[in-house]
Write a protein that holds these residues in place. Structure first.
Motif, PDB file in Angstrom:
ATOM      1  N   GLY B 235       0.861  -1.067   0.011  1.00 34.91           N
ATOM      2  CA  GLY B 235       0.013   0.054  -0.048  1.00 34.91           C
ATOM      3  C   GLY B 235       0.793   1.298  -0.073  1.00 34.91           C
ATOM      4  O   GLY B 235       1.903   1.330   0.704  1.00 34.91           O
ATOM      5  N   ALA B 236       0.277   2.315  -0.408  1.00 33.33           N
ATOM      6  CA  ALA B 236       1.393   3.427  -0.687  1.00 33.33           C
ATOM      7  C   ALA B 236       0.937   4.241   0.409  1.00 33.33           C
ATOM      8  O   ALA B 236      -0.018   4.401   1.084  1.00 33.33           O
ATOM      9  N   VAL B 237       1.853   5.108   0.778  1.00 41.43           N
ATOM     10  CA  VAL B 237       1.701   6.201   1.867  1.00 41.43           C
ATOM     11  C   VAL B 237       1.865   7.410   1.339  1.00 41.43           C
ATOM     12  O   VAL B 237       2.580   8.080   0.573  1.00 41.43           O
ATOM     13  N   LEU B 238       0.720   8.222   1.869  1.00 42.66           N
ATOM     14  CA  LEU B 238       0.703   9.755   1.212  1.00 42.66           C
ATOM     15  C   LEU B 238       0.740  10.626   2.451  1.00 42.66           C
ATOM     16  O   LEU B 238       0.365  10.357   3.327  1.00 42.66           O
ATOM     17  N   GLU B 239       1.665  11.638   2.115  1.00 44.30           N
ATOM     18  CA  GLU B 239       1.966  12.768   2.921  1.00 44.30           C
ATOM     19  C   GLU B 239       0.745  13.717   2.718  1.00 44.30           C
ATOM     20  O   GLU B 239       0.723  14.336   1.802  1.00 44.30           O
ATOM     21  N   VAL B 240      -0.068  13.889   3.621  1.00 43.08           N
ATOM     22  CA  VAL B 240      -1.239  14.847   3.538  1.00 43.08           C
ATOM     23  C   VAL B 240      -1.347  15.854   4.603  1.00 43.08           C
ATOM     24  O   VAL B 240      -0.510  15.954   5.451  1.00 43.08           O
ATOM     25  N   ARG B 241      -2.469  16.860   4.322  1.00 44.14           N
ATOM     26  CA  ARG B 241      -2.480  17.835   5.446  1.00 44.14           C
ATOM     27  C   ARG B 241      -4.123  17.726   5.770  1.00 44.14           C
ATOM     28  O   ARG B 241      -4.990  17.642   4.926  1.00 44.14           O
ATOM     29  N   SER B 251     -13.411  13.492   7.815  1.00 43.20           N
ATOM     30  CA  SER B 251     -12.363  14.561   7.667  1.00 43.20           C
ATOM     31  C   SER B 251     -11.875  14.720   6.476  1.00 43.20           C
ATOM     32  O   SER B 251     -11.739  13.566   5.614  1.00 43.20           O
ATOM     33  N   GLU B 252     -11.678  15.981   5.900  1.00 42.54           N
ATOM     34  CA  GLU B 252     -11.392  16.195   4.754  1.00 42.54           C
ATOM     35  C   GLU B 252      -9.764  16.277   4.583  1.00 42.54           C
ATOM     36  O   GLU B 252      -9.273  17.103   5.513  1.00 42.54           O
ATOM     37  N   LEU B 253      -8.877  15.689   3.858  1.00 37.75           N
ATOM     38  CA  LEU B 253      -7.430  15.796   3.665  1.00 37.75           C
ATOM     39  C   LEU B 253      -7.057  16.212   2.516  1.00 37.75           C
ATOM     40  O   LEU B 253      -8.005  16.328   1.293  1.00 37.75           O
ATOM     41  N   ASP B 254      -5.995  17.204   2.395  1.00 33.69           N
ATOM     42  CA  ASP B 254      -5.383  17.685   1.157  1.00 33.69           C
ATOM     43  C   ASP B 254      -4.159  16.906   0.739  1.00 33.69           C
ATOM     44  O   ASP B 254      -3.244  16.975   1.506  1.00 33.69           O
ATOM     45  N   ALA B 255      -4.483  15.960  -0.119  1.00 34.83           N
ATOM     46  CA  ALA B 255      -3.223  15.525  -0.969  1.00 34.83           C
ATOM     47  C   ALA B 255      -2.736  16.108  -2.076  1.00 34.83           C
ATOM     48  O   ALA B 255      -3.259  15.737  -3.387  1.00 34.83           O
ATOM     49  N   GLY B 256      -2.054  17.010  -2.048  1.00 37.85           N
ATOM     50  CA  GLY B 256      -1.514  17.712  -3.097  1.00 37.85           C
ATOM     51  C   GLY B 256      -2.418  18.525  -4.183  1.00 37.85           C
ATOM     52  O   GLY B 256      -2.362  18.210  -5.263  1.00 37.85           O
ATOM     53  N   GLY B 257      -3.596  18.835  -3.124  1.00 38.09           N
ATOM     54  CA  GLY B 257      -4.446  19.593  -4.161  1.00 38.09           C
ATOM     55  C   GLY B 257      -5.731  18.674  -4.221  1.00 38.09           C
ATOM     56  O   GLY B 257      -6.889  19.145  -4.845  1.00 38.09           O
ATOM     57  N   VAL B 258      -5.870  17.399  -4.034  1.00 43.10           N
ATOM     58  CA  VAL B 258      -6.944  16.504  -4.412  1.00 43.10           C
ATOM     59  C   VAL B 258      -7.466  16.336  -2.918  1.00 43.10           C
ATOM     60  O   VAL B 258      -6.625  16.324  -1.987  1.00 43.10           O
ATOM     61  N   ALA B 259      -8.695  16.395  -2.803  1.00 40.24           N
ATOM     62  CA  ALA B 259      -9.393  16.245  -1.647  1.00 40.24           C
ATOM     63  C   ALA B 259      -9.656  14.659  -1.107  1.00 40.24           C
ATOM     64  O   ALA B 259     -10.167  14.122  -2.240  1.00 40.24           O
ATOM     65  N   LEU B 260      -9.333  14.160  -0.089  1.00 40.17           N
ATOM     66  CA  LEU B 260      -9.521  12.800   0.449  1.00 40.17           C
ATOM     67  C   LEU B 260     -10.610  13.059   1.622  1.00 40.17           C
ATOM     68  O   LEU B 260     -10.162  13.804   2.459  1.00 40.17           O
ATOM     69  N   PHE B 261     -11.536  12.074   1.358  1.00 38.99           N
ATOM     70  CA  PHE B 261     -12.324  12.109   2.875  1.00 38.99           C
ATOM     71  C   PHE B 261     -12.274  10.505   3.499  1.00 38.99           C
ATOM     72  O   PHE B 261     -12.102   9.513   2.883  1.00 38.99           O
ATOM     73  N   SER B 316       1.423   1.104 -10.445  1.00 36.81           N
ATOM     74  CA  SER B 316       1.885   2.336  -9.661  1.00 36.81           C
ATOM     75  C   SER B 316       1.245   3.573 -10.299  1.00 36.81           C
ATOM     76  O   SER B 316       1.575   3.879 -11.662  1.00 36.81           O
ATOM     77  N   LEU B 317       0.449   4.509  -9.704  1.00 34.71           N
ATOM     78  CA  LEU B 317      -0.097   5.486 -10.266  1.00 34.71           C
ATOM     79  C   LEU B 317       0.500   6.702  -9.715  1.00 34.71           C
ATOM     80  O   LEU B 317       0.374   7.043  -8.499  1.00 34.71           O
ATOM     81  N   ALA B 318       1.130   7.681 -10.704  1.00 35.89           N
ATOM     82  CA  ALA B 318       1.713   8.899 -10.057  1.00 35.89           C
ATOM     83  C   ALA B 318       0.349   9.792  -9.951  1.00 35.89           C
ATOM     84  O   ALA B 318       0.106  10.251 -11.088  1.00 35.89           O
ATOM     85  N   THR B 319       0.204  10.243  -8.564  1.00 32.38           N
ATOM     86  CA  THR B 319      -0.823  11.177  -8.696  1.00 32.38           C
ATOM     87  C   THR B 319      -0.257  12.625  -8.079  1.00 32.38           C
ATOM     88  O   THR B 319       0.887  12.654  -7.598  1.00 32.38           O
ATOM     89  N   PRO B 320      -1.235  13.833  -7.899  1.00 31.78           N
ATOM     90  CA  PRO B 320      -0.747  15.015  -7.430  1.00 31.78           C
ATOM     91  C   PRO B 320      -0.177  14.818  -5.702  1.00 31.78           C
ATOM     92  O   PRO B 320       0.614  15.385  -5.366  1.00 31.78           O
ATOM     93  N   GLY B 321      -0.816  13.691  -5.136  1.00 26.67           N
ATOM     94  CA  GLY B 321      -0.697  13.342  -3.759  1.00 26.67           C
ATOM     95  C   GLY B 321       0.533  12.416  -3.615  1.00 26.67           C
ATOM     96  O   GLY B 321       0.860  12.354  -2.321  1.00 26.67           O
ATOM     97  N   GLY B 322       0.934  12.024  -4.475  1.00 27.94           N
ATOM     98  CA  GLY B 322       2.049  11.001  -4.350  1.00 27.94           C
ATOM     99  C   GLY B 322       1.689   9.611  -5.078  1.00 27.94           C
ATOM    100  O   GLY B 322       0.575   9.726  -5.796  1.00 27.94           O
ATOM    101  N   THR B 323       2.588   8.760  -5.066  1.00 31.21           N
ATOM    102  CA  THR B 323       2.416   7.536  -5.725  1.00 31.21           C
ATOM    103  C   THR B 323       1.335   6.739  -5.025  1.00 31.21           C
ATOM    104  O   THR B 323       1.383   6.408  -3.762  1.00 31.21           O
ATOM    105  N   VAL B 324       0.362   6.052  -5.872  1.00 26.75           N
ATOM    106  CA  VAL B 324      -0.820   5.434  -5.256  1.00 26.75           C
ATOM    107  C   VAL B 324      -0.602   3.992  -6.069  1.00 26.75           C
ATOM    108  O   VAL B 324      -0.227   3.942  -7.067  1.00 26.75           O
ATOM    109  N   LEU B 325      -0.877   2.914  -5.077  1.00 26.67           N
ATOM    110  CA  LEU B 325      -0.699   1.338  -5.645  1.00 26.67           C
ATOM    111  C   LEU B 325      -2.062   0.912  -5.762  1.00 26.67           C
ATOM    112  O   LEU B 325      -2.845   1.207  -4.780  1.00 26.67           O
TER     113      LEU B 325
END
Lengths: 230, 361
Positions: B235-241, B251-261, B316-325
């Motif tokens: 599993g990939a690890v994303l650094e978010v805010r 909770s809403e997280l910001d992963a490089g401009g993409v919203a994650l809930f 492996s998918l490169a996304t604005p929030g980082g690599t997602v597997l």
């Protein structure tokens, strides 16, 4: 105490003295030997183990005779010690030595079992906290084996109180010097009309043995609870 | 802090050959049981002597078999947090905590102790005996005992492995605080991907006694060839805010401009955290999906597709929030015509992001 004939009272007091000294003097070597047998692998380990247990298997008379030959006035150990003023043969000190040697296997066995029950990983943990080997022994190993040490000491005390064969062979049966409880009972039974005194001493022996056993149970149980962490 | 480890050790048929260095922060030794992690920890702590090797901590050579240097464990000042706590049963909690103080050079200064007792929440336990503590309490006292010996490095050998999930969730934040507040360097052994994702600054992946990957956590965990993770645990690890907390329990997280809930997390808005997205919870879609219940959609471009044995492939998918597997079937990959460079969307259900996969940075 008051109801006892003077010889009987002397015998009881002497037996207590001899046994206490026997236990006190054999405790440090007992812990050392038990530790060596439980933890160390060294050449001669089997031999040491056999030697410690020998008095348990040999007829006590044989052990007493070997003590007399070795520690007697002309023995290989006794003679040089006599030069220094230390005499065992036919003295109460000899009775203590005989009792200590006869009780040693019991003491070592109890302590060794408790050392084998100590998790060496606790000692490792103490090491990682900064404690040196001797400090680990004093603050972790020793407290954890205390129940075994107490049990071993009380067992060997009871054994020393009852020692007969090796004692009478090594130091004879001199009233006031080497006449312990069992040898006194034996002496009373040899003279006509001595049964009453012998019976009184038998009663004392039973009382001492029961007290030691009870003490061992209570003290051992309390210490075990203390070190088990509850 | 820097730790440099070179080890060669044989245990029966098992051969350990490990070379790595641990920079500041938390370095996680990641591997299945039997991969040699515990041997490495034991060698660093000085509990075993390696057949050959060199261990250097902050410039001090602790072990160098070539030059015959070997520092005994009690002079290394390396604290060890053991899996079972390994508390002294004959001492109270206070006695356990005090054990290392004598050697730490702190003498009578109790302010530091008070701080650590407070941080670990073990104040009410001080007079208790280890036998009367729960698994989680033992673990906390074990951490405190190691810390109070004022170590230069903390070794934690699967400290959570013996605990149930609830206790793990209770203890893990304390390790995060060690990393963030106490700032003591930690070498942490684990075989659980979720723990690694939350704690690790650096990951050293071990397999069969060898280092198979080494590097920043996000990079190593996003590499599906790293064996210890296993295809299921990948599993990939994303650094978010943390962007916002909503009233509906999300909770809403910001992963490089993409919203994650994700399900509600107890972090303040603005906090930097990590989320681990298990590869098998990710769906790939060529178009931006519509009319779908999943809330999280991360657009990206395929970096790599790796086929293993069996019917699955790892994308492996490169996304604005980082690599997602994403772990999908080979059949889907072929039907969708996926290839390196293809644009795709990663779709993740909010509830698929487990609470233990969200943690501080």
């Amino acid at each position: 105490m008051e109801g006892l004939p003077p010889e009987a009272r002397d015998a009881l007091l002497l037996s207590l003295k001899v046994s206490l000294w026997a236990v006190a003097a054999s405790l440090p070597p007992g812990v050392l030997v038990a530790f060596a047998l439980a933890r160390w692998r060294f050449p001669g380990r089997g031999l040491l183990n056999g030697l410690v247990h020998l008095p348990l298997i040999l007829p006590p008379v044989v052990t007493g005779y070997l003590l007399l030959v070795t520690f007697g006035p002309r023995g290989p150990v006794g003679a040089p010690l006599a030069e220094l003023g230390i005499v065992f043969a036919f003295r109460w000190t000899g009775a203590a030595l005989a009792a200590a040697i006869m009780a040693f296997p019991l003491m070592v066995r109890a302590i060794r079992l408790s050392i084998e029950a100590v998790d060496p990983r606790l000692e490792q943990a103490a090491g990682t906290l900064g404690a040196s080997r001797p400090w680990v022994f004093a603050t972790v190993t020793l407290p954890l084996i205390l129940p075994g040490i107490v049990t071993g000491a009380i067992l060997s005390f009871a054994k020393a109180m009852g020692e007969f064969g090796a004692t009478i062979t090594f130091v004879s049966n001199i009233p006031g010097e080497t006449q312990t409880l069992p040898t006194a009972i034996y002496a009373f039974l040899q003279v006509p009309g001595g049964e009453a005194a012998a019976l009184a001493l038998v009663g004392v022996s039973v009382a001492v043995a029961m007290t030691a056993l009870g003490l061992s149970e209570v003290l051992g149980g309390w210490l075990t609870r203390r070190v088990s962490g509850r | 802090m820097s730790l440099e480890v070179h080890l060669r050790h044989r245990l029966g048929a098992f051969r350990l050959k490990a070379d790595f260095s641990a920079p500041r922060g938390v370095t996680v030794l990641f591997g299945r049981s039997g991969s040699g992690k515990t041997s490495v920890v034991d060698a660093v702590a000085g509990l075993i002597r390696p057949d050959a090797g060199r261990i250097v901590l902050d410039g001090e050579v602790l072990c160098d078999t070539a030059r015959g240097v070997w520092t005994p464990p009690h002079r290394r000042r390396i604290g060890v947090v053991f899996q079972d706590g390994r508390l002294f049963p004959h001492l109270s909690v206070r006695g356990n905590l005090d054990y290392g103080r004598r050697f730490s050079g702190w003498g009578r200064d109790r302010s530091h102790e008070a701080r650590i007792v407070e941080m670990l929440g073990i104040g009410p336990l001080l007079e208790r005996r280890p036998g009367a503590l729960s698994g989680g309490e033992k673990a906390r006292v074990g951490i405190g005992r190691a810390l109070l010996a004022r170590p230069r490095l903390i070794l934690a050998d699967e400290p959570l492995a013996a605990l149930d999930e609830a206790r793990k969730a209770e203890i893990l934040p304390y390790f995060e605080r060690l990393r963030d507040d106490v700032a003591v360097p930690i070498l942490y052994v684990s075989h659980a991907a979720a723990e690694v994702a939350r704690l690790a600054t650096t990951v050293v992946a071990l397999d069969g006694g060898r280092v198979v990957a080494e590097g920043p956590a996000a990079r190593v965990l996003a590499d599906p060839t790293v064996v210890p993770a296993g295809i299921r645990a990948a599993g990939a690890v994303l650094e978010v805010r943390v962007a916002a907390h909503h009233d509906d329990g999300l909770s809403e997280l910001d992963a490089g401009g993409v919203a994650l809930f994700v399900p509600r997390i107890e972090r303040r808005v603005g906090a930097a955290i990590r989320v681990r997205i298990p590869a098998q919870e990710v769906i790939l879609s060529l178009e931006h999906p519509r009319g779908m219940s999943a809330l999280n959609v991360l657009p990206g471009r395929i970096e790599a597709i790796r086929a293993g044995e069996g019917p699955g492939v790892m994308v492996s998918l490169a996304t604005p929030g980082g690599t997602v597997l994403a772990r999908i079937t080979r059949r889907s990959a072929e039907r969708m015509g996926l290839d390196v460079g293809t644009r795709a969307h990663a779709v993740v259900k909010s509830v698929a992001i487990a609470r233990e996969d969200v943690g501080g940075r």
